[in-house]
Design a protein around this motif. Structure first.
Motif, mmCIF file in Angstrom:
data_model
loop_
_atom_site.group_PDB
_atom_site.id
_atom_site.type_symbol
_atom_site.label_atom_id
_atom_site.label_comp_id
_atom_site.label_asym_id
_atom_site.label_seq_id
_atom_site.Cartn_x
_atom_site.Cartn_y
_atom_site.Cartn_z
ATOM 1 N N GLU A 41 9.191 10.763 -5.364
ATOM 2 C CA GLU A 41 9.246 9.482 -4.656
ATOM 3 C C GLU A 41 7.885 9.055 -4.134
ATOM 4 N N ILE A 42 7.043 10.049 -3.793
ATOM 5 C CA ILE A 42 5.702 9.691 -3.334
ATOM 6 C C ILE A 42 4.925 9.094 -4.482
ATOM 7 N N ARG A 43 5.105 9.693 -5.663
ATOM 8 C CA ARG A 43 4.287 9.237 -6.777
ATOM 9 C C ARG A 43 4.645 7.827 -7.206
ATOM 10 N N GLN A 44 5.940 7.554 -7.268
ATOM 11 C CA GLN A 44 6.336 6.200 -7.639
ATOM 12 C C GLN A 44 6.798 5.505 -6.385
ATOM 13 N N GLY A 45 5.815 4.931 -5.687
ATOM 14 C CA GLY A 45 6.111 4.387 -4.376
ATOM 15 C C GLY A 45 7.160 3.316 -4.415
ATOM 16 N N ALA A 46 7.129 2.486 -5.450
ATOM 17 C CA ALA A 46 8.030 1.351 -5.490
ATOM 18 C C ALA A 46 9.348 1.718 -6.140
ATOM 19 N N ALA A 47 9.626 3.026 -6.219
ATOM 20 C CA ALA A 47 10.964 3.399 -6.644
ATOM 21 C C ALA A 47 11.966 3.002 -5.572
ATOM 22 N N GLU A 48 11.447 2.666 -4.383
ATOM 23 C CA GLU A 48 12.325 2.193 -3.319
ATOM 24 C C GLU A 48 13.094 0.975 -3.816
ATOM 25 N N GLU A 49 12.416 -0.160 -3.837
ATOM 26 C CA GLU A 49 12.975 -1.320 -4.519
ATOM 27 C C GLU A 49 11.800 -2.244 -4.782
ATOM 28 N N GLY A 50 12.056 -3.298 -5.563
ATOM 29 C CA GLY A 50 10.981 -4.196 -5.910
ATOM 30 C C GLY A 50 10.427 -4.884 -4.670
ATOM 31 N N PHE A 51 9.125 -5.073 -4.666
ATOM 32 C CA PHE A 51 8.500 -5.710 -3.508
ATOM 33 C C PHE A 51 9.014 -7.127 -3.320
ATOM 34 N N TRP A 52 9.141 -7.844 -4.427
ATOM 35 C CA TRP A 52 9.459 -9.268 -4.285
ATOM 36 C C TRP A 52 10.896 -9.470 -3.839
ATOM 37 N N ARG A 53 11.772 -8.529 -4.240
ATOM 38 C CA ARG A 53 13.131 -8.646 -3.739
ATOM 39 C C ARG A 53 13.155 -8.370 -2.245
ATOM 40 N N ARG A 54 12.315 -7.406 -1.853
ATOM 41 C CA ARG A 54 12.300 -7.020 -0.456
ATOM 42 C C ARG A 54 11.732 -8.128 0.430
ATOM 43 N N ILE A 55 10.700 -8.793 -0.072
ATOM 44 C CA ILE A 55 10.018 -9.786 0.758
ATOM 45 C C ILE A 55 10.912 -10.998 0.983
ATOM 46 N N LEU A 56 11.841 -11.223 0.063
ATOM 47 C CA LEU A 56 12.698 -12.397 0.193
ATOM 48 C C LEU A 56 13.916 -12.133 1.068
ATOM 49 N N SER A 57 14.187 -10.847 1.337
ATOM 50 C CA SER A 57 15.313 -10.562 2.211
ATOM 51 C C SER A 57 14.953 -10.962 3.639
ATOM 52 N N ALA A 58 15.935 -11.460 4.366
ATOM 53 C CA ALA A 58 15.643 -12.069 5.659
ATOM 54 C C ALA A 58 15.150 -11.031 6.662
ATOM 55 N N ARG A 59 15.793 -9.861 6.674
ATOM 56 C CA ARG A 59 15.510 -8.945 7.749
ATOM 57 C C ARG A 59 14.183 -8.202 7.529
ATOM 58 N N PHE A 60 13.962 -7.746 6.295
ATOM 59 C CA PHE A 60 12.771 -6.920 6.078
ATOM 60 C C PHE A 60 11.565 -7.733 5.669
ATOM 61 N N GLY A 61 11.801 -8.927 5.133
ATOM 62 C CA GLY A 61 10.660 -9.693 4.654
ATOM 63 C C GLY A 61 10.119 -10.666 5.669
ATOM 64 N N VAL A 62 11.004 -11.325 6.396
ATOM 65 C CA VAL A 62 10.571 -12.453 7.223
ATOM 66 C C VAL A 62 9.945 -11.992 8.526
ATOM 67 N N ILE A 63 10.530 -10.946 9.122
ATOM 68 C CA ILE A 63 10.036 -10.533 10.436
ATOM 69 C C ILE A 63 8.591 -10.024 10.379
ATOM 70 N N PRO A 64 8.234 -9.120 9.421
ATOM 71 C CA PRO A 64 6.822 -8.726 9.333
ATOM 72 C C PRO A 64 5.896 -9.904 9.067
ATOM 73 N N LEU A 65 6.343 -10.823 8.197
ATOM 74 C CA LEU A 65 5.508 -11.984 7.894
ATOM 75 C C LEU A 65 5.290 -12.815 9.146
ATOM 76 N N ALA A 66 6.373 -13.013 9.926
ATOM 77 C CA ALA A 66 6.252 -13.815 11.137
ATOM 78 C C ALA A 66 5.318 -13.144 12.128
ATOM 79 N N VAL A 67 5.457 -11.816 12.288
ATOM 80 C CA VAL A 67 4.605 -11.098 13.235
ATOM 81 C C VAL A 67 3.141 -11.201 12.833
ATOM 82 N N ALA A 68 2.865 -10.943 11.546
ATOM 83 C CA ALA A 68 1.474 -10.961 11.089
ATOM 84 C C ALA A 68 0.890 -12.364 11.195
ATOM 85 N N ALA A 69 1.680 -13.379 10.816
ATOM 86 C CA ALA A 69 1.166 -14.750 10.865
ATOM 87 C C ALA A 69 0.925 -15.180 12.299
#
Lengths: 102, 177
Positions: B81-109
């Motif tokens: 799992e360390i070697r294939q970091g994105a075996a978690e799930e796709g980044f773009w699917r994750r960024i579009l989800s409301a809970r995991f994608g929007v809150i970090p974006l809002a905080v950083a922005a």
């Protein structure tokens, strides 16, 4: 000469990207990389201010060197902790590690 | 004059683009290589800011040591799992989800917005910039006189970190000996 504000904008964007990555990803190694990016942004800020506010004094650069030292130490220890966690739990995903005790 | 600004723009684009790719790259080794590219960009920015010694240290420590250590740790670890970091799930699917994608974006922005707002209206006292000093000499002189004790403490910190990393990653059967 580059205006100071441009340097500050670049370092702020790098900092924000680091914060975003650290909050977004669940892979512990990627979080460590994001933290390194944050520290790099801080270094850029220090060097920029040192260049424009106190140009005859290397204070800002010396502080940046100390930041680099601590970043290297942090990376080494953090990576060691991540490897131990991965060996024990079989995962580097931080949301699956719930216990402080081994 | 203008060429300097152009170099600054290119270096910042490389730095920020590589930093973005660190977050979005599928494999963790690719992310580490993009991280090295981002560090190289920051080293170039240091050169533009007249910090030549710091640029060299940046290349040696960050690109040479930290990135290499990250890549070695990733590639030598047995956990898939360390070697294939994105075996978690796709980044773009994750960024579009409301809970995991929007809150970090809002905080950083929000963070970037507040910081830039403060910078925009801050009044730095502008110092007429001196001709390029010999930074390596002045850093060395200050480091071994004014900042001698912090310097020694920093070397102690590095020693402790090294021992700590070795002790932490030691295997169990070695510990019983």
């Amino acid at each position: 000469m580059i205006p100071l504000f441009y340097v500050l904008v670049v370092s702020t964007l790098l900092f924000a990207l680091g914060v975003y990555g650290a909050l977004l990803s669940t892979n512990a190694i990627r979080i460590l990389m994001s933290i390194e990016m944050i520290l790099n942004a801080v270094n850029l800020n220090l060097v920029g201010f040192g260049r424009y506010i106190t140009p005859s004094d290397p204070r800002g650069q010396i502080f940046a060197i100390f930041v680099m030292t601590v970043a290297a130490a942090e990376a080494a220890v953090g990576l060691a902790i991540i490897l131990v966690i991965a060996r024990r739990y079989g995962a580097a995903a931080i949301d699956r590690v719930r216990m402080l005790k081994g | 004059m203008n060429l300097q600004l152009l170099a600054f723009m290119i270096l910042s684009l490389v730095t920020l683009g590589a930093a973005f790719k660190v977050i979005t790259a599928r494999f963790i080794t690719h992310a580490a290589l993009y991280l090295a590219l981002s560090f190289v960009g920051v080293a170039g920015l240091f050169l533009l800011l007249n910090a030549d010694f710091l640029a060299a240290v940046q290349l040696l420590v960050y690109v040479g040591a930290i990135t290499t250590m990250l890549i070695f740790a990733v590639m030598l670890s047995q956990v898939e799992e360390i070697r294939q970091g994105a075996a978690e799930e796709g980044f773009w699917r994750r960024i579009l989800s409301a809970r995991f994608g929007v809150i970090p974006l809002a905080v950083a922005a929000a963070l970037a917005g507040v910081i830039l707002y403060l910078y925009r209206f801050a009044n730095w006292k502008a110092v007429p910039v001196a001709p390029d000093p010999n930074t390596t000499r002045s850093i060395g002189q200050a480091m071994f006189t004014t900042y001698l004790i912090p310097f020694e403490v920093a070397s102690l910190v590095l020693l402790v970190a090294m021992i700590g990393a070795i002790v932490l990653t030691m295997k169990k059967e070695d510990r019983s000996r």
